[in-house]
Design an enzyme around this catalytic site. Structure first.
Site, mmCIF file in Angstrom:
data_model
loop_
_atom_site.group_PDB
_atom_site.id
_atom_site.type_symbol
_atom_site.label_atom_id
_atom_site.label_comp_id
_atom_site.label_asym_id
_atom_site.label_seq_id
_atom_site.Cartn_x
_atom_site.Cartn_y
_atom_site.Cartn_z
ATOM 1 N N GLU A 1 -26.188 0.074 -7.765
ATOM 2 C CA GLU A 1 -25.321 -0.711 -6.880
ATOM 3 C C GLU A 1 -25.264 -2.175 -7.346
ATOM 4 O O GLU A 1 -24.204 -2.777 -7.399
ATOM 5 C CB GLU A 1 -25.839 -0.618 -5.434
ATOM 6 C CG GLU A 1 -25.079 -1.516 -4.490
ATOM 7 C CD GLU A 1 -24.444 -0.809 -3.313
ATOM 8 O OE1 GLU A 1 -24.678 0.396 -3.125
ATOM 9 O OE2 GLU A 1 -23.691 -1.477 -2.578
ATOM 10 N N SER B 1 -23.215 4.384 3.492
ATOM 11 C CA SER B 1 -22.645 5.523 2.778
ATOM 12 C C SER B 1 -22.765 5.313 1.269
ATOM 13 O O SER B 1 -22.919 6.277 0.516
ATOM 14 C CB SER B 1 -21.191 5.754 3.190
ATOM 15 O OG SER B 1 -20.446 4.578 2.992
ATOM 16 N N ASP C 1 -31.701 0.231 1.810
ATOM 17 C CA ASP C 1 -30.845 1.387 2.049
ATOM 18 C C ASP C 1 -31.203 2.579 1.155
ATOM 19 O O ASP C 1 -31.267 3.725 1.610
ATOM 20 C CB ASP C 1 -29.363 1.007 1.842
ATOM 21 C CG ASP C 1 -28.950 -0.170 2.710
ATOM 22 O OD1 ASP C 1 -29.677 -0.480 3.669
ATOM 23 O OD2 ASP C 1 -27.895 -0.773 2.431
ATOM 24 N N GLY D 1 -21.395 0.203 8.083
ATOM 25 C CA GLY D 1 -22.728 -0.352 7.898
ATOM 26 C C GLY D 1 -23.823 0.697 8.002
ATOM 27 O O GLY D 1 -24.962 0.375 8.308
ATOM 28 N N LEU D 2 -23.482 1.960 7.739
ATOM 29 C CA LEU D 2 -24.493 3.027 7.816
ATOM 30 C C LEU D 2 -24.915 3.495 6.430
ATOM 31 O O LEU D 2 -25.490 4.566 6.258
ATOM 32 C CB LEU D 2 -23.973 4.198 8.657
ATOM 33 C CG LEU D 2 -23.497 3.839 10.060
ATOM 34 C CD1 LEU D 2 -23.057 5.078 10.816
ATOM 35 C CD2 LEU D 2 -24.601 3.131 10.835
HETATM 36 C C1 GLA Z 1 -27.046 -4.473 3.624
HETATM 37 C C2 GLA Z 1 -27.852 -4.360 2.330
HETATM 38 C C3 GLA Z 1 -29.349 -4.228 2.616
HETATM 39 C C4 GLA Z 1 -29.822 -5.302 3.586
HETATM 40 C C5 GLA Z 1 -28.888 -5.396 4.800
HETATM 41 C C6 GLA Z 1 -29.252 -6.547 5.696
HETATM 42 O O1 GLA Z 1 -27.109 -3.263 4.328
HETATM 43 O O2 GLA Z 1 -27.426 -3.261 1.577
HETATM 44 O O3 GLA Z 1 -30.066 -4.263 1.418
HETATM 45 O O4 GLA Z 1 -29.931 -6.546 2.939
HETATM 46 O O5 GLA Z 1 -27.536 -5.529 4.414
HETATM 47 O O6 GLA Z 1 -30.492 -6.351 6.263
#
Ligand code: GLA
Length: 391
Positions: free
Chosen positions: A158, A125, A170, A122-123
């Site tokens: 994406e 990548s 992100d 969840g970082l």
């Molecule tokens: C993922 C998605 C982001 C955002 C988060 C939740 O990381 O890529 O766009 O929606 O979840 O905040």
């Protein structure tokens, strides 16, 4: 530094040229979760875990990729390419696809990349791959694309090629990140503001559950639908509302009896989260990290109970240190169903807390959690120019 040298060396070994070197970071998000695709606010920061790109332009239309971490290569031609079952090349082909669609003239390129952003934690990548490549191509082909357009193209790569309907957070923080600062992004106007986040006694510490439940992407899309359904209903009563951004906590109460309970809880969470984020920014302005941290706990509660994107492992980690006064705040981070919790912890307590968390989590889930003490870094940037890039 080590990564940069490794990637550069590998590039020279394969292509025997001097490459442009670009560093593209992962991210954390302090508060403002699942708000970006609802036109709300987010507060992310780029971190000191990143993907390094070594890249040169070619004069033909062949793109040669080498993923150092997968230790795997891939080649495709610009005139025509298709989704790959290999997975990783799609993040890069998606970028080329967007540049083509936007009418930019690019040639082929040679590229070696690799880094230390843990995959599936969840970082972001994937955003680091997309934004890092588009930034590099913009430079080596002198495309003159402005930063915000790079962000939008990387996000579209994406959404359209990889097929994940993520929001803009992100890719945005990847390009706009600034060392020592968090970035408040208004995901409706796409305006931003930096807030210094550089404390001597406090660090951002990530506890990685090392689980990634398969629900993640289907539930993510489901949440988007639920929020949209909520907005459609709200519009009947308040036609001026175009997204949950236009709704406040007071208004939300009026809709409770009109919405089905699940839609109501989803929408309530998002509306409250936007308000929390603004309170959190006010707390940051006066360096009140205790208040900031308690808002993080509230966010977790909302994500877990109302938005329902947490999981047992994440809830366990947040609960584990909740009573420790050295931990100011903790919550699940990102899309959910696995990945990391983000924690604000006093530096002098980090080692002790690390051992405690490792031991408890292991005995509970038989998994060794990973723990990362992060620093806030700059967004994607050039580390070293190459002569070819300046032609
Ligand atoms: C993922 C998605 C982001 C955002 C988060 C939740 O990381 O890529 O766009 O929606 O979840 O905040």
């Amino acid at each position: 530094m080590e990564i940069i040298e490794t990637i550069e060396k590998k590039f020279k070994e394969i292509f025997n040229e001097e490459p442009l070197i670009v560093n593209s970071p992962g991210r954390v998000n302090l508060i403002g979760e699942h708000t970006d695709y609802n036109n709300g606010f987010v507060l992310p920061a780029a971190i000191d875990k990143s993907i390094c790109f070594a890249i040169t332009p070619r004069s033909d239309e062949t793109c040669k990729l080498f993923s150092y971490d997968m230790y795997d290569s891939y080649e495709f031609g610009i005139p025509g390419f298709e989704f790959s079952t290999k997975g990783w090349p799609n993040y890069l082909m998606g970028v080329v696809d967007q540049l083509k669609k936007a009418g930019h003239k690019i040639k082929g390129f040679n590229c070696v990349f690799g880094g230390n952003i843990p995959i599936g934690a969840g970082l972001s990548s994937s955003a680091a791959l997309e934004a890092g490549l588009i930034f590099s191509l913009n430079h080596i082909f002198n495309l003159g694309i402005d930063k915000l357009s790079l962000v939008k193209l990387a996000q579209k790569a994406e959404n359209e090629f990889v097929g994940v309907k993520c929001g803009i957070m992100d890719q945005y923080i990847n390009i706009f990140g600034k060392s020592g600062n968090v970035l408040r992004i208004d995901c409706r106007s796409l305006e931003y503001q930096y807030f210094p986040f550089d404390y001597k006694n406090i660090s951002i510490v990530l506890f990685d559950t090392r689980v990634s439940h398969s629900l993640a992407s289907s539930e993510y899309n489901q949440r988007r639908k639920e929020c949209n359904a909520g907005v459609e209903l709200i519009k009947k009563y308040s036609p001026q509302a175009t997204s949950l951004r236009d709704v406040n906590v007071e208004m939300m109460k009026e809709y409770e009896s009109k919405m089905d309970p699940v839609t109501y809880r989803r929408c309530k969470y998002v509306v409250e989260e936007n308000e929390r984020l603004n309170k959190a920014c006010n707390a940051l302005e006066v360096h009140d990290l205790k208040s900031f941290g308690s808002l993080m706990y509230q966010t977790h509660e909302g994500l877990s109970k109302d938005y329902e994107v947490s999981c047992t492992e994440l809830d366990y980690l947040v609960e584990l240190t909740k009573d420790n006064p050295k931990v100011y705040g903790s919550r699940m981070m990102g899309g959910g169903f696995g990945g990391c919790t983000i924690n604000l912890i006093e530096n002098d307590a980090i080692n002790e807390i690390k051992s405690f968390v490792k031991e408890k989590y292991k005995s509970m889930f038989s998994i060794d959690p990973k723990i990362y003490v992060t620093k806030i870094n700059d967004g994607t940037q050039i580390i070293r120019e190459n002569t070819i890039a300046e032609r």
